[in-house]
Design a protein around this motif. Structure first.
Motif, PDB file in Angstrom:
ATOM      1  N   LEU A 187       0.822  -1.204   0.000  1.00 19.37           N
ATOM      2  CA  LEU A 187       0.000   0.000   0.000  1.00 19.37           C
ATOM      3  C   LEU A 187       0.861   1.260   0.000  1.00 19.37           C
ATOM      4  CD1 LEU A 187      -2.823  -1.004   2.533  1.00 19.37           C
ATOM      5  CD2 LEU A 187      -2.858  -1.137   0.042  1.00 19.37           C
ATOM      6  N   VAL A 188       1.928   1.261   0.813  1.00 20.10           N
ATOM      7  CA  VAL A 188       2.806   2.435   0.881  1.00 20.10           C
ATOM      8  C   VAL A 188       3.559   2.612  -0.436  1.00 20.10           C
ATOM      9  CG1 VAL A 188       4.831   3.432   2.029  1.00 20.10           C
ATOM     10  CG2 VAL A 188       3.029   2.347   3.386  1.00 20.10           C
ATOM     11  N   SER A 189       4.046   1.519  -1.015  1.00 19.31           N
ATOM     12  CA  SER A 189       4.764   1.605  -2.290  1.00 19.31           C
ATOM     13  C   SER A 189       3.878   2.190  -3.387  1.00 19.31           C
ATOM     14  CB  SER A 189       5.262   0.220  -2.709  1.00 19.31           C
ATOM     15  OG  SER A 189       6.178  -0.296  -1.768  1.00 19.31           O
ATOM     16  N   ASN A 190       2.612   1.741  -3.430  1.00 17.36           N
ATOM     17  CA  ASN A 190       1.678   2.300  -4.407  1.00 17.36           C
ATOM     18  C   ASN A 190       1.449   3.786  -4.153  1.00 17.36           C
ATOM     19  OD1 ASN A 190       1.346  -0.119  -5.735  1.00 17.36           O
ATOM     20  ND2 ASN A 190      -0.571  -0.645  -4.707  1.00 17.36           N
ATOM     21  N   ALA A 191       1.277   4.147  -2.881  1.00 22.02           N
ATOM     22  CA  ALA A 191       1.043   5.552  -2.535  1.00 22.02           C
ATOM     23  C   ALA A 191       2.229   6.428  -2.939  1.00 22.02           C
ATOM     24  CB  ALA A 191       0.780   5.679  -1.038  1.00 22.02           C
ATOM     25  N   VAL A 192       3.445   5.936  -2.697  1.00 20.20           N
ATOM     26  CA  VAL A 192       4.653   6.687  -3.067  1.00 20.20           C
ATOM     27  C   VAL A 192       4.748   6.833  -4.581  1.00 20.20           C
ATOM     28  CG1 VAL A 192       7.177   6.584  -3.108  1.00 20.20           C
ATOM     29  CG2 VAL A 192       5.942   6.126  -0.981  1.00 20.20           C
ATOM     30  N   LYS A 193       4.470   5.746  -5.297  1.00 21.74           N
ATOM     31  CA  LYS A 193       4.575   5.769  -6.763  1.00 21.74           C
ATOM     32  C   LYS A 193       3.672   6.826  -7.379  1.00 21.74           C
ATOM     33  CE  LYS A 193       3.752   1.469  -7.851  1.00 21.74           C
ATOM     34  NZ  LYS A 193       3.556   0.248  -8.685  1.00 21.74           N
ATOM     35  N   TYR A 194       2.476   6.994  -6.809  1.00 22.17           N
ATOM     36  CA  TYR A 194       1.502   7.893  -7.410  1.00 22.17           C
ATOM     37  C   TYR A 194       1.486   9.275  -6.760  1.00 22.17           C
ATOM     38  CZ  TYR A 194      -0.212   3.865  -9.950  1.00 22.17           C
ATOM     39  OH  TYR A 194      -0.301   2.788 -10.785  1.00 22.17           O
ATOM     40  N   SER A 195       2.429   9.530  -5.873  1.00 23.61           N
ATOM     41  CA  SER A 195       2.505  10.839  -5.220  1.00 23.61           C
ATOM     42  C   SER A 195       3.484  11.743  -5.961  1.00 23.61           C
ATOM     43  CB  SER A 195       2.954  10.684  -3.760  1.00 23.61           C
ATOM     44  OG  SER A 195       1.973  10.014  -3.003  1.00 23.61           O
ATOM     45  N   GLU A 196       3.217  13.029  -5.932  1.00 25.97           N
ATOM     46  CA  GLU A 196       4.132  13.994  -6.536  1.00 25.97           C
ATOM     47  C   GLU A 196       5.307  14.244  -5.599  1.00 25.97           C
ATOM     48  OE1 GLU A 196       2.088  17.503  -7.651  1.00 25.97           O
ATOM     49  OE2 GLU A 196       0.762  16.500  -9.082  1.00 25.97           O
ATOM     50  N   ALA A 197       6.405  14.729  -6.179  1.00 20.62           N
ATOM     51  CA  ALA A 197       7.590  15.047  -5.387  1.00 20.62           C
ATOM     52  C   ALA A 197       7.249  16.109  -4.332  1.00 20.62           C
ATOM     53  CB  ALA A 197       8.702  15.551  -6.297  1.00 20.62           C
TER      54      ALA A 197
END
Length: 365
Positions: free
Chosen positions: A264-274
């Motif tokens: 879940l965290v990996s997906n959230a990081v992938k789709y988050s902006e810098a």
């Protein structure tokens, strides 16, 4: 005069009753005809068994499967077609068993039985499906997954270790292009290793071999492991992972919950902006323990949310946010939470972000 009228009325009543009976008989015949048509046209094979487990009737699909015309099966015991079966109990469970066709070859059949009682006589309807080809394909899939596990995961892990050593200057210092190439290769190797692991987990879920090992753990322990495991990826994306913990103990498979949260965290990081944040929340100490992962990414449209936990389902992604995936991660997460007798869900608003949450009830070892 009165007697004549009474006889006339009685005659009319009899005639009306005869008409009603005739209509009822016609209706019954129509229903029986439709029932026979439905039974004979079923895509599944159908056997009608009496209480002695002997075949009374069979539909045309049975003849296609076993090459026996119904007249040759009438009066035969159920063992005639299914050598490993002596009797059949009506229930809702599918059973897979060998079936013997007229050539004496064997096929694989799935059986489903229910009972029917008419005028005090009990019969069993046995639905039969030939799954020989299905089982062959299942075995091919299992063999493929085992091949992937044995022939890919081990060398990929070795390659990843070598790349890590190259990035640490264990074999000499690299220039900037060298470090960039090593980093890209490591990312691809990590992706393939995760893909292999997801395929193996998916196979275990399919076969029912994925087990959980319950132990005493805590909210803080689980979240700390997740932060440690995802910090490199979050730094690479320039996304900050923050936590909010309301401590509490729980009984669960710690490694599997860590696996769910990492996904879940990996997906959230992938789709988050810098320069954005991903929040991991954990609340324990009550009748349930709840974890949430909150991001400020693009969000998920409502028409895509229902399918998000299905296997091999991937969301439509904006062109500027295309991310690699195989559509297994969230399906595996759901299965692992289901195994804990918990539930997992999504709350999202397009343009504002998503919150994935799951709750685990109190369990006992």
């Amino acid at each position: 005069m009165a007697d004549a009228v009474s006889r006339e009325d009685l005659q009319k009543t009899v005639e009306r009753q005869e008409q009603v009976i005739a209509k009822l008989s016609q209706t019954l015949e129509t229903i029986q005809s439709r029932t026979r048509k439905i039974l004979t046209s079923l895509p599944l094979g159908l056997l009608v068994l009496n209480e002695d487990m002997k075949i009374e009737a069979a539909n045309s699909r049975i003849e296609q499967i076993f090459s026996y015309p119904p007249r040759e099966l009438a009066g035969q015991p159920i063992k005639f077609l299914f050598p490993e079966i002596e009797t059949v109990e009506a229930d809702s469970a599918l059973r897979r068993t060998p079936g013997r066709v007229k050539s004496q070859d064997y096929i694989v059949c799935e059986l489903f039985a229910n009972d029917f009682e008419e005028e005090g006589i009990r019969r069993i309807f046995l639905h039969v499906q030939d799954v020989t080809e299905k089982q062959r394909l299942e075995q091919l899939r299992k063999d493929f997954v085992q091949m992937v596990s044995h022939d890919l995961r081990t060398p990929l892990t070795s390659i990843n270790m070598l790349l890590s050593m190259l990035g640490q200057d264990r074999f000499g210092k690299l220039d900037e292009k060298g470090y960039t190439a090593v980093k890209r290769a490591q990312s691809n190797a990590d992706y393939l290793i995760k893909l292999v692991s997801d395929l193996l987990d998916a196979e275990k879920l399919e076969s029912g071999d994925l087990e959980i090992e319950l132990q005493a753990t805590s909210v803080a322990t689980i979240i700390r492991k997740v932060v440690d495991a995802t910090q490199d990826a979050s730094r690479a994306q320039n996304v900050k992972v923050v936590t909010e913990i309301e401590e509490g103990g729980l009984i669960a498979d710690e490694d599997r919950l860590v696996q769910v949260l990492i996904n879940l965290v990996s997906n959230a990081v992938k789709y988050s902006e810098a320069d954005s944040e991903v929040l991991i929340k954990g609340i324990g100490g009550g009748e349930t323990t709840q974890f949430s992962v909150i991001d400020h990414g693009p969000g998920i449209p409502e028409n895509q949310r229902e399918a998000i936990f299905q296997r091999y389902k991937q969301l439509n992604q904006p062109k500027n946010l295309k991310r690699r995936g195989f559509g297994l991660g969230l399906a595996i997460c759901k299965s692992l939470i289901d195994a804990h007798k918990g539930k997992i869900w999504l709350e999202s608003e397009v343009g504002k972000g998503s919150t994935f949450s799951f709750a685990i009830p109190k369990l006992k070892i």
